[in-house]
Design an enzyme around this catalytic site. Structure first.
Site, short mmCIF file in Angstrom:
data_model
loop_
_atom_site.label_atom_id
_atom_site.label_comp_id
_atom_site.label_asym_id
_atom_site.label_seq_id
_atom_site.Cartn_x
_atom_site.Cartn_y
_atom_site.Cartn_z
CE LYS A 178 -3.74 2.51 0.18
NZ LYS A 178 -4.75 2.46 1.26
CE LYS A 246 -2.66 7.50 7.30
NZ LYS A 246 -3.25 6.25 6.76
#
Length: 298
Positions: A178, A246
């Site tokens: 990811k 993030k």
């Protein structure tokens, strides 16, 4: 035993912009859900109205659950809902499977998985791609790390959330994948923002330029989705920029650990930092174009 409606109890922690529609799809498929969300929002009530049983803590969501799904904001949030004082670990039973579908640091994932494994509980890291629309349409892509046997048990459940479920390896492999995915997405978004800014400076119709690019080799999902929002100046839709910040920070952290040079990612991070610094952390990532537009080399 495979996870099947009517026989598998699910604890579901995190009913945000992604989690709520995912929970609704599982309820619609016939699964019984105990649901927990930190904040009381309309979408939480929507899940409860559909048949979800609301509980007060992650610990309560895990009571009697064969599978516990978590999808929350960041690494500390996952650590809290799984290992914290009111966390899943205090009530989940041996033999259950915890599936974290958040996007977090792979090192933390491996640490959490080991803690659960010591108690006879399998953990899968299964972050998703597809955005809110993919969550609503059950069209998500899931990148999975962890024990293959655990994945096969819950694969029928995950298939209800999207058609693509790929096992990448041991614990943390899903989160690492990811991070790579988000790296490519963000660098591409930076390129789209620059291309459309140049088109505007040259007096062209930005949306028409985007349409032409969609028919050429520059075509991509990022250009299709984020490019359309850049062209229309629709910065309120989608996932907030702070979450992409993030994600890119995770990717850059992994690169630092492994000695990998990511110059385009580092440059893109400067622009995302600037966007956040302008107080636009809750805008869609497409607002990145406003930072590019404010640059002037004349």
């Amino acid at each position: 035993m495979p996870a099947t409606p009517g026989t598998t109890q699910i604890g579901f922690v995190g009913l945000g912009i992604m989690g709520a529609p995912m929970a609704l799809n599982l309820i619609e498929a016939g699964f019984s859900l105990k649901v927990y969300n930190r904040m009381d929002r309309p979408r939480v009530q929507e899940v409860v109205d559909a048949g979800g049983e609301r509980v007060d803590t992650p610990k309560a969501a895990a009571v009697g659950s064969d599978v516990v799904i978590t999808i929350v904001t960041d690494t500390p949030d996952v650590e809290d809902v799984i290992l914290g004082e009111d966390g899943v670990i205090h009530s989940v039973e041996k033999g259950a499977t915890v599936i974290d579908m958040s996007t977090i640091d792979p090192t933390a994932t491996r640490r959490i998985a080991q803690t659960l494994d010591d108690r006879g509980i399998d953990m899968l890291d299964a972050p998703v791609s597809g955005g809110p629309q993919g969550a609503r349409d059950a069209a998500l892509t899931m990148m999975v790390g962890g024990p293959s046997a655990a994945l096969e048990r819950v694969r029928p459940l995950l298939a209800l959330l999207g058609p693509t479920v790929i096992h990448l390896g041991e614990s943390g492999a899903g989160q690492t994948t990811k991070a790579c995915h988000q790296l490519a997405l963000l660098v591409t978004a930076q390129g789209v923002a620059e291309a459309l800014t140049l088109a505007r400076r040259c007096g062209l119709d930005v949306e028409r330029v985007r349409q032409v690019m969609m028919g050429g080799m520059a075509s991509s999902r990022v250009l299709d989705l984020f490019g359309a929002r850049m062209a229309s100046r629709d910065f309120g839709a989608g996932i907030e920029s702070r979450l992409y910040h993030k994600d890119l920070d995770i990717a850059l952290g992994l690169a630092h650990e492994r000695g990998a040079a990511l110059p385009a990612a580092a440059l893109t991070m400067q622009f995302v930092n600037a966007l956040i610094g302008r107080g636009r952390e809750r805008d869609d990532l497409s607002a990145l174009i406003t930072v590019v537009e404010e640059l002037d080399i004349s």
